[in-house]
Design an enzyme around this catalytic site. Structure first.
Site, PDB file in Angstrom:
ATOM      1  N   ALA A   1      -5.586  -5.526   2.514  1.00  0.00           N
ATOM      2  CA  ALA A   1      -6.590  -5.492   3.570  1.00  0.00           C
ATOM      3  C   ALA A   1      -5.833  -5.460   4.895  1.00  0.00           C
ATOM      4  CB  ALA A   1      -7.456  -6.736   3.478  1.00  0.00           C
TER       5      ALA A   1
ATOM      6  N   GLU B   1      -1.336 -12.947  -0.775  1.00  0.00           N
ATOM      7  CA  GLU B   1      -2.220 -13.618   0.194  1.00  0.00           C
ATOM      8  C   GLU B   1      -1.779 -15.024   0.554  1.00  0.00           C
ATOM      9  OE1 GLU B   1      -3.231 -11.766  -2.316  1.00  0.00           O
ATOM     10  OE2 GLU B   1      -4.784 -10.394  -1.615  1.00  0.00           O
TER      11      GLU B   1
HETATM   12  N1  CAA Z   1      -2.392  -4.774   7.320  1.00  0.00           N
HETATM   13  C1  CAA Z   1      -2.119  -4.225   8.518  1.00  0.00           C
HETATM   14  N2  CAA Z   1      -0.957  -3.568   8.774  1.00  0.00           N
HETATM   15  C2  CAA Z   1      -0.060  -3.497   7.791  1.00  0.00           C
HETATM   16  C3  CAA Z   1      -0.275  -4.057   6.516  1.00  0.00           C
HETATM   17  C4  CAA Z   1      -1.514  -4.733   6.300  1.00  0.00           C
HETATM   18  N3  CAA Z   1      -1.835  -5.263   5.119  1.00  0.00           N
HETATM   19  N4  CAA Z   1       0.818  -3.845   5.753  1.00  0.00           N
HETATM   20  C5  CAA Z   1       1.688  -3.166   6.524  1.00  0.00           C
HETATM   21  N5  CAA Z   1       1.162  -2.942   7.744  1.00  0.00           N
HETATM   22  C6  CAA Z   1       1.786  -2.250   8.867  1.00  0.00           C
HETATM   23  C7  CAA Z   1       2.883  -3.091   9.491  1.00  0.00           C
HETATM   24  O1  CAA Z   1       2.346  -4.028  10.413  1.00  0.00           O
HETATM   25  C8  CAA Z   1       3.705  -2.032  10.169  1.00  0.00           C
HETATM   26  O2  CAA Z   1       3.069  -1.644  11.356  1.00  0.00           O
HETATM   27  P1  CAA Z   1       3.936  -1.390  12.722  1.00  0.00           P
HETATM   28  O3  CAA Z   1       4.841  -0.240  12.388  1.00  0.00           O
HETATM   29  O4  CAA Z   1       2.896  -1.057  13.743  1.00  0.00           O
HETATM   30  O5  CAA Z   1       4.688  -2.651  12.980  1.00  0.00           O
HETATM   31  C9  CAA Z   1       3.617  -0.851   9.207  1.00  0.00           C
HETATM   32  O6  CAA Z   1       2.460  -1.093   8.393  1.00  0.00           O
HETATM   33  C10 CAA Z   1       4.821  -0.738   8.293  1.00  0.00           C
HETATM   34  O7  CAA Z   1       4.999  -1.993   7.652  1.00  0.00           O
HETATM   35  P2  CAA Z   1       6.389  -2.798   7.684  1.00  0.00           P
HETATM   36  O8  CAA Z   1       7.163  -2.471   8.914  1.00  0.00           O
HETATM   37  O9  CAA Z   1       6.075  -4.242   7.435  1.00  0.00           O
HETATM   38  O10 CAA Z   1       7.127  -2.145   6.426  1.00  0.00           O
HETATM   39  P3  CAA Z   1       8.218  -2.830   5.487  1.00  0.00           P
HETATM   40  O11 CAA Z   1       8.773  -1.747   4.635  1.00  0.00           O
HETATM   41  O12 CAA Z   1       9.150  -3.675   6.268  1.00  0.00           O
HETATM   42  O13 CAA Z   1       7.362  -3.843   4.556  1.00  0.00           O
HETATM   43  C11 CAA Z   1       5.503  -4.487   3.176  1.00  0.00           C
HETATM   44  C12 CAA Z   1       6.400  -3.337   3.675  1.00  0.00           C
HETATM   45  C13 CAA Z   1       6.308  -5.432   2.267  1.00  0.00           C
HETATM   46  C14 CAA Z   1       4.376  -3.864   2.383  1.00  0.00           C
HETATM   47  C15 CAA Z   1       4.954  -5.277   4.398  1.00  0.00           C
HETATM   48  O14 CAA Z   1       4.376  -4.349   5.306  1.00  0.00           O
HETATM   49  C16 CAA Z   1       3.931  -6.306   4.065  1.00  0.00           C
HETATM   50  O15 CAA Z   1       4.265  -7.375   3.593  1.00  0.00           O
HETATM   51  N6  CAA Z   1       2.648  -5.994   4.327  1.00  0.00           N
HETATM   52  C17 CAA Z   1       1.557  -6.935   4.144  1.00  0.00           C
HETATM   53  C18 CAA Z   1       1.201  -7.076   2.679  1.00  0.00           C
HETATM   54  C19 CAA Z   1       0.113  -8.110   2.503  1.00  0.00           C
HETATM   55  O16 CAA Z   1       0.265  -9.282   2.847  1.00  0.00           O
HETATM   56  N7  CAA Z   1      -1.024  -7.677   1.948  1.00  0.00           N
HETATM   57  C20 CAA Z   1      -2.153  -8.537   1.704  1.00  0.00           C
HETATM   58  C21 CAA Z   1      -3.114  -8.442   2.839  1.00  0.00           C
HETATM   59  S1  CAA Z   1      -4.367  -9.659   2.752  1.00  0.00           S
HETATM   60  C22 CAA Z   1      -5.470  -9.089   1.587  1.00  0.00           C
HETATM   61  O17 CAA Z   1      -5.363  -7.981   1.089  1.00  0.00           O
HETATM   62  C23 CAA Z   1      -6.573 -10.065   1.271  1.00  0.00           C
HETATM   63  C24 CAA Z   1      -7.577  -9.591   0.286  1.00  0.00           C
HETATM   64  O18 CAA Z   1      -7.432  -9.776  -0.925  1.00  0.00           O
HETATM   65  C25 CAA Z   1      -8.812  -9.071   0.725  1.00  0.00           C
END
Ligand code: CAA
Length: 260
Positions: A67, A135
């Site tokens: 999300a 999460e």
């Molecule tokens: N929401 C919003 N933006 C996100 C995102 C997310 N879930 N995941 C990645 N992005 C964005 C980053 O903020 C980044 O944006 P900027 O370039 O503007 O800074 C861009 O995508 C690229 O991401 P990274 O620079 O972080 O890329 P990375 O290769 O270093 O890492 C990753 C990749 C491990 C997937 C990392 O992006 C990450 O941990 N993302 C979040 C994953 C997460 O926590 N997901 C769960 C969300 S909560 C949820 O889904 C709840 C539910 O059940 C409803």
């Protein structure tokens, strides 16, 4: 609806839907969720001769990285509950869709992305795919069905570990645990998913929709899956495709199903 995020390509009765927010790793913001809801409730069901749907993410890095976390800040308990409910409703809509929905997982499938893949009927993983429910890193738990479906697919022991540690599974381990149907070289996920739908499309369409319903019935608390199967078996007997399938077997020819 004018889709801004979903790219939809329909070829030979198969809709390939690409979630295209590559810069945000295809994270599910409200607009994306609205478009997915519209696609499954309106567009898909109106596509003539639809055989199935492939869901994938744009780019080589992510299927869906969850999300959209930027929309989460400042959520009140009531807003959080409403958001989770809307997400669950959408993912049930996908799980109950009457034609096969196959996730072509081309990269990160995290949080809501893993939950989206799990709501599809089948999952093809590219060798770079990574699955996880991170999460707890955010002070949250999965809200779009992840705590329930992960257990359904891989069992309580490993699911609890993944939910608590936020560890990610690689494609091969996801295959070994039963989370995905097959692993293919990177870039071949959509092709393999299309191939799978083509194969299923050679079978009787009503029977396929009854398979979807009866498999779902197994997991629906309020439904007796065995009783549901008995009723669905009877409904299949009322179809022209049943007459055709049985006749074709006896006459030693290939069945020509019409979906009636
Ligand atoms: N929401 C919003 N933006 C996100 C995102 C997310 N879930 N995941 C990645 N992005 C964005 C980053 O903020 C980044 O944006 P900027 O370039 O503007 O800074 C861009 O995508 C690229 O991401 P990274 O620079 O972080 O890329 P990375 O290769 O270093 O890492 C990753 C990749 C491990 C997937 C990392 O992006 C990450 O941990 N993302 C979040 C994953 C997460 O926590 N997901 C769960 C969300 S909560 C949820 O889904 C709840 C539910 O059940 C409803």
């Amino acid at each position: 609806m004018q889709y801004q995020i979903l790219q939809i390509a329909i070829e030979n009765g198969i809709a390939v839907v690409t979630i295209s927010r590559e810069k945000a790793l295809n994270a599910l913001n409200r607009q994306t969720m609205d478009e997915l809801r519209h696609f499954f409730s309106e567009t898909a069901s109106s596509i003539e001769g639809l055989k199935g749907v492939v869901l994938t993410g744009a780019g080589e890095k992510a299927f869906v990285a969850g999300a959209d976390i930027t929309e989460f800040q400042g959520l009140s308990p009531e807003q959080g509950q409403a958001l989770a409910q809307r997400g669950q409703d959408l993912f049930f809509l996908i799980e109950k869709f009457s034609k096969p929905v196959v996730a072509a997982v081309n990269g990160f499938a995290l949080g809501g992305g893993c939950e989206l893949a799990m709501s599809c009927h089948l999952r093809i993983a590219g060798e770079k795919a990574r699955f996880g429910q991170p999460e707890v890193n955010l002070g949250l738990i999965p809200g779009y069905g992840g705590t329930q479906r992960l257990i359904q697919y891989i069992g309580k022991t490993k699911a609890t570990e993944l939910l608590m540690t936020a560890d990610m599974l690689g494609a091969e381990e996801a295959l070994r645990l039963g989370l995905v149907n097959s692993v293919v070289p990177a870039g071949e996920e959509v092709g393999k998913a299309v191939e799978l739908i083509e194969k299923i499309a050679t079978k009787a369409p009503v029977a396929i929709s009854k398979i979807i319903e009866t498999v779902n019935a197994y997991f629906a608390e309020e439904v007796d899956g065995f009783a549901y199967e008995v009723a669905a078996f009877g409904q299949c007997c009322a179809t022209e495709d049943f007459k055709e399938g049985a006749a074709a077997f006896v006459e030693k020819r290939k069945a020509a199903f019409t979906g009636k």
